[in-house]
Design a protein around this motif. Structure first.
Motif, short mmCIF file in Angstrom:
data_model
loop_
_atom_site.label_atom_id
_atom_site.label_comp_id
_atom_site.label_asym_id
_atom_site.label_seq_id
_atom_site.Cartn_x
_atom_site.Cartn_y
_atom_site.Cartn_z
N ALA A 1 -150.23 58.28 -25.92
CA ALA A 1 -149.63 58.98 -27.05
C ALA A 1 -148.51 59.89 -26.56
O ALA A 1 -148.50 61.10 -26.79
N GLY A 2 -147.54 59.29 -25.87
CA GLY A 2 -146.47 60.08 -25.27
C GLY A 2 -145.08 59.55 -25.55
O GLY A 2 -144.15 59.84 -24.81
N GLY A 3 -144.93 58.78 -26.64
CA GLY A 3 -143.63 58.17 -26.91
C GLY A 3 -142.71 59.06 -27.71
O GLY A 3 -142.24 58.69 -28.79
N TRP A 4 -142.41 60.23 -27.19
CA TRP A 4 -141.52 61.16 -27.88
C TRP A 4 -140.07 60.67 -27.82
O TRP A 4 -139.29 60.96 -28.71
N HIS A 5 -139.72 59.99 -26.74
CA HIS A 5 -138.31 59.69 -26.47
C HIS A 5 -138.06 58.20 -26.69
O HIS A 5 -138.62 57.36 -25.99
N LEU A 6 -137.20 57.90 -27.65
CA LEU A 6 -137.01 56.53 -28.14
C LEU A 6 -135.56 56.14 -27.90
O LEU A 6 -134.66 56.67 -28.56
N MET A 7 -135.33 55.23 -26.98
CA MET A 7 -133.96 55.01 -26.51
C MET A 7 -133.65 53.53 -26.27
O MET A 7 -134.55 52.74 -26.02
N GLY A 8 -132.36 53.21 -26.32
CA GLY A 8 -131.85 51.97 -25.76
C GLY A 8 -131.70 50.80 -26.70
O GLY A 8 -131.20 49.75 -26.30
N THR A 9 -132.11 50.92 -27.97
CA THR A 9 -132.23 49.76 -28.86
C THR A 9 -130.93 49.40 -29.60
O THR A 9 -130.94 48.50 -30.44
N ALA A 10 -129.85 50.10 -29.30
CA ALA A 10 -128.51 49.71 -29.79
C ALA A 10 -127.53 50.24 -28.75
O ALA A 10 -126.68 51.08 -29.04
N ARG A 11 -127.64 49.74 -27.55
CA ARG A 11 -126.99 50.35 -26.38
C ARG A 11 -125.46 50.37 -26.47
O ARG A 11 -124.86 49.54 -27.13
N MET A 12 -124.88 51.29 -25.76
CA MET A 12 -123.42 51.37 -25.74
C MET A 12 -122.87 50.70 -24.48
O MET A 12 -123.57 50.54 -23.48
N GLY A 13 -121.62 50.29 -24.56
CA GLY A 13 -120.96 49.65 -23.43
C GLY A 13 -119.58 49.17 -23.83
O GLY A 13 -119.21 49.22 -24.99
N ASP A 14 -118.84 48.70 -22.83
CA ASP A 14 -117.49 48.22 -23.10
C ASP A 14 -117.47 46.76 -23.55
O ASP A 14 -116.54 46.32 -24.20
N ASP A 15 -118.49 45.99 -23.17
CA ASP A 15 -118.52 44.56 -23.43
C ASP A 15 -119.28 44.27 -24.72
O ASP A 15 -120.50 44.49 -24.79
N PRO A 16 -118.61 43.75 -25.74
CA PRO A 16 -119.29 43.48 -27.02
C PRO A 16 -120.44 42.48 -26.90
O PRO A 16 -121.30 42.43 -27.76
N GLU A 17 -120.42 41.68 -25.86
CA GLU A 17 -121.52 40.71 -25.71
C GLU A 17 -122.75 41.34 -25.07
O GLU A 17 -123.83 40.76 -25.09
N ARG A 18 -122.58 42.51 -24.48
CA ARG A 18 -123.70 43.13 -23.77
C ARG A 18 -124.03 44.53 -24.30
O ARG A 18 -124.72 45.30 -23.66
N SER A 19 -123.47 44.84 -25.45
CA SER A 19 -123.74 46.16 -26.03
C SER A 19 -123.47 46.12 -27.52
O SER A 19 -122.81 45.20 -28.02
N VAL A 20 -123.93 47.14 -28.23
CA VAL A 20 -123.81 47.18 -29.69
C VAL A 20 -122.67 48.11 -30.11
O VAL A 20 -121.98 47.85 -31.09
N VAL A 21 -122.51 49.21 -29.40
CA VAL A 21 -121.44 50.17 -29.73
C VAL A 21 -120.60 50.45 -28.50
O VAL A 21 -121.04 50.22 -27.36
N ASN A 22 -119.41 50.99 -28.73
CA ASN A 22 -118.55 51.35 -27.60
C ASN A 22 -118.83 52.81 -27.20
O ASN A 22 -119.75 53.45 -27.71
N GLN A 23 -118.02 53.32 -26.32
CA GLN A 23 -118.30 54.67 -25.79
C GLN A 23 -118.16 55.76 -26.85
O GLN A 23 -118.63 56.89 -26.64
N TRP A 24 -117.55 55.43 -27.97
CA TRP A 24 -117.42 56.43 -29.05
C TRP A 24 -118.50 56.22 -30.11
O TRP A 24 -118.40 56.75 -31.22
N CYS A 25 -119.48 55.41 -29.78
CA CYS A 25 -120.60 55.13 -30.68
C CYS A 25 -120.18 54.28 -31.89
O CYS A 25 -120.91 54.20 -32.88
N GLN A 26 -119.04 53.67 -31.79
CA GLN A 26 -118.53 52.82 -32.87
C GLN A 26 -119.00 51.39 -32.63
O GLN A 26 -118.89 50.87 -31.52
N ALA A 27 -119.53 50.77 -33.68
CA ALA A 27 -120.04 49.41 -33.52
C ALA A 27 -118.91 48.46 -33.13
O ALA A 27 -117.81 48.53 -33.68
N HIS A 28 -119.20 47.57 -32.20
CA HIS A 28 -118.19 46.58 -31.83
C HIS A 28 -117.86 45.67 -33.02
O HIS A 28 -116.74 45.18 -33.14
N ASP A 29 -118.87 45.47 -33.90
CA ASP A 29 -118.71 44.49 -34.98
C ASP A 29 -118.10 45.06 -36.26
O ASP A 29 -117.82 44.30 -37.19
N ALA A 30 -118.01 46.38 -36.37
CA ALA A 30 -117.48 46.97 -37.62
C ALA A 30 -116.96 48.35 -37.29
O ALA A 30 -117.72 49.22 -36.84
#
Lengths: 155, 562
Positions: B490-519
């Motif tokens: 019962a220690g799952g306070w920190h929930l991370m990684g499920t829409a990761r950021m990155g420069d490559d649209p094929e390997r990430s969901v958002v860019n470094q500004w948290c903007q979705a690659h797709d929209a």
């Protein structure tokens, strides 16, 4: 699983008081959980939280139906050693329900003012008074500050 | 100086003067089309709302929970420990409030924890406020694992500083475990006798320790009281001495014109034929479907809520879920696995006094060391003892024994417990996921999230090491008995990684500004975007990321203003 409309009977209450004394026995001159007459509080708590009520009824039913104690005339007729053995049998057979049952007894016992007084707890909720701590003293960092930085650079 | 704009009223239940935020947001009229629609009023949604309202954007936030009156937190109730276990439990499945959505965690080694309200999980958190290390942003380059982040610690540093001021950070400069940083606005929270005892033990072992950074007022700050060391900060703070965004960012954001709609559960982010966001559909408190139109949408539901919403928002333009062309929405879920090692120190007493979560931190084992059998590392947080009931129930350990040894076992523990919580770095793995459950639904009939998570071998070894080292320092401090739980379920306070950021649209969901690659008008600003997890509590980092994204919108996206 007990039905949701199962009511606590007088027989249950007698049994419960004895079991509570076995789970949390007396401590010197301080009564056990049964002797503090907490059964009503326990019933009330169990009515508020369905999970706790289910645990309570499961264990009461299991104790009432325990074949070994029925042969001897029921749980109350057993000596203390065999009562404890009967409880341990129920614990082994119904570990989850028994854990909830113990949780319910602890919830009732450790929120009672008399118990708080006995164990040295302030007998009040944490707020609004809070507690005291010695003020922050930066001199405690004298040694820790001497260590050279050891974080990894990333460039 | 930030002046809380919220008027005071009489609270009927407690017969005392309290802040009642509802009366500020009740009757607020949202614009027909908001410049920015934020989903979620927690840690990061609040930060974005404040920053963008300040920059002149019209901001509307949809929050499934309610405003909670701080005076009603359970710590003033004589049954506070019972309430904390049930109505105020960290686990939404146990709490079961109407505004909570259930989570299927039957295939997860760790139970995710969260809270639905204005303020989100900052209502419940212990307000520990450490920062990631510079190395955390470069784990691929330095250690050959996972991926580097698309920006550096230095890029984020000004936003960490800004967040420290807004949330109110207690702490002190000079920690050799991290880079130099700006002075905190308040001195540290006092260590207490337990903290001093452990600090001395760390020093005898030549191990690092430093007072924790906390978003807890060590002195009165920005109109909020100083902490009075009551202990159970995880149940909410009646004094508002513990920072939560309902008493920090939101009052300021509302003063600047932001609108919060509570009891508003978003079912879908709507898009046009071009795939860009047009707003959101939501259930109001009566269960009726409503629509809020917007020029942009910022998702701030954190590592479980955000992928759930994105996966629910399928459309012709986004057939696999919103902004999910990479297929990574809901994948790479990271928790921080926690080991809990507690020492019973007979000559310490009343260890329940003081904020329970954050006395000091040890980062001796934080960085990768090739002599160990795991990569990356962990930190320790020193935690305190608890009240009578929590002690009897054992918390992360076995309950106090029933039967003949009951009182002896209880007396050994009560007031004498000091706990080392080992917080480990979890590396991203695609098979750890958040998906939509096929059967379980929330109160509005929307699919519940299903969390699937296994602990990696690396994390297992790391946790085992943390138990061994914690035992050593606790014994050095005088513990006569040590209890260890190598993985707190019962220690799952920190929930991370499920829409990761990155420069490559094929390997990430958002860019470094948290903007979705797709929209280009959809942003994600919560723990979902973390590339890696580090080994510290994530909230200051995710709030800093949110502020940085907000500044990008403010400076670069004037087209989103109506």
């Amino acid at each position: 699983m007990p039905t949701s409309d199962r009511q606590i009977t007088h027989t249950d209450r007698v049994l419960l008081a004895r079991v509570m004394d076995l789970i949390i026995p007396s401590d010197g001159d301080f009564p056990g959980a049964g002797g503090l007459e907490l059964a009503k509080d326990l019933e009330r708590a169990s009515q508020r939280y369905g999970r706790l009520r289910s645990g309570l009824l499961s264990v009461l039913d299991a104790l009432s139906l325990d074949i070994a104690s029925r042969i001897e005339g029921g749980f109350a007729a057993l000596d203390e050693e065999r009562q404890i053995a009967s409880l341990k049998t129920v614990e082994a057979d119904l570990p989850d329900q028994f854990a909830v049952f113990v949780e319910l007894i602890y919830e009732t016992y450790y929120t009672d003012d008399r118990v708080h007084s006995r164990i040295g707890w302030a007998g009040r909720p944490p707020q609004p008074e809070g507690f005291d701590l010695e003020p922050w003293d930066p001199s405690i960092l004298e040694t820790a500050r001497k260590r050279e930085p050891f974080w990894r650079g990333a460039s | 100086m930030i002046e809380p704009p919220i008027p005071e009223i009489q609270d009927e239940q407690n017969s005392q003067t309290v802040i009642a935020p509802e009366i500020v947001t009740e009757g607020q009229s949202p614009p027909d089309v908001a410049d920015v629609l934020i989903v979620g009023a927690g840690a990061s949604g609040a930060a974005v709302a404040w920053r963008l309202a300040q920059a002149g954007f019209s901001v509307v936030c949809l929050e499934q929970g309610r405003w909670i009156n701080p005076a009603l937190y359970p710590t003033k109730d004589r049954n506070w420990e019972i309430l904390g276990r049930h109505e105020w439990n960290w686990d939404p499945n146990k709490r079961g409030r109407p505004e909570d959505y259930p989570v299927n965690d039957s295939e997860s080694a760790i139970t995710p924890l969260m809270f639905a309200a204005v303020g989100g999980s900052t209502i419940h958190w212990t307000a520990h406020a450490p920062r990631l290390h510079p190395s955390d942003f470069r784990v691929k380059s330095l250690d050959g694992v996972a991926d580097d982040w698309p920006f550096t610690y230095e890029d984020l540093e000004p936003y960490y500083d800004l967040n420290d001021l807004m949330m109110g950070c207690s702490g002190i400069s000079g920690d050799p475990a991290g880079p130099p940083r700006s002075p905190r606005p308040m001195p540290p929270v006092p260590l207490g006798e337990d903290g001093k005892r452990m600090a001395a033990a760390f020093e005898r072992l030549d191990w690092h320790w430093w007072p924790s950074d906390n978003y807890i007022n060590s002195v009165a700050y920005q109109g909020r009281d100083a902490c009075n060391y009551c202990g159970p900060v995880g149940f909410g703070c009646t004094r508002k001495a513990k920072s939560s965004t309902d008493v920090t960012y939101w009052p300021e954001a509302i003063r600047l014109g932001a609108v919060v709609k509570t009891h508003a559960r978003v079912s879908e982010i709507t898009v046009g034929s071009d795939g860009r966001a047009t707003g959101a559909n939501y259930f109001d408190r009566d269960g009726a479907i409503q629509h809020q139109a917007a020029r942009s949408v910022v998702v701030a539901g954190n590592g479980v809520g955000t992928p759930r919403l994105l996966l629910m928002s399928k459309s012709d333009a986004h057939p696999n879920g919103l902004v999910n062309s990479s297929g990574l929405v809901g994948k790479n879920l990271m928790f921080h696995p926690y080991s809990i090692t507690s020492g019973l120190i007979p000559d310490l007493s009343e260890t329940w006094k003081g904020p329970m979560g954050n006395i000091l931190m040890c980062q001796e084992f934080y960085e990768t060391d090739s002599r160990r059998d795991f990569v990356r590392g962990y930190a320790y947080q020193l935690n305190r003892g608890t009240g009578p009931l929590a002690t009897a129930l054992g918390g992360p350990h076995e309950p106090v024994q029933w039967g003949a040894r009951h009182h002896e076992d209880f007396a050994e523990r009560f007031g004498h417990i000091v706990t080392m919580a080992g917080i480990g770095e979890d590396l991203p793995e695609e098979h750890n996921t958040v998906t939509l459950d096929k059967q379980l639904t929330d109160g509005n009939g929307l699919p519940a999230p299903k969390v699937t998570y296994t602990l990696s071998d690396n994390s297992r070894r790391l946790m085992d090491h943390s138990v061994k080292m914690a035992t050593r320092v606790l014994e050095e401090a005088g513990a006569t008995r040590v209890m260890a739980n190598p993985l707190l379920r019962a220690g799952g306070w920190h929930l991370m990684g499920t829409a990761r950021m990155g420069d490559d649209p094929e390997r990430s969901v958002v860019n470094q500004w948290c903007q979705a690659h797709d929209a280009d008008n959809i942003f994600i600003v919560d723990g979902s975007v973390f590339v890696t997890a580090g080994a510290v509590n994530p909230t200051p980092t995710l709030q800093a990321i949110a502020l940085r994204a907000a500044d990008y919108i403010a400076h670069e996206r004037d087209d989103l203003k109506g």
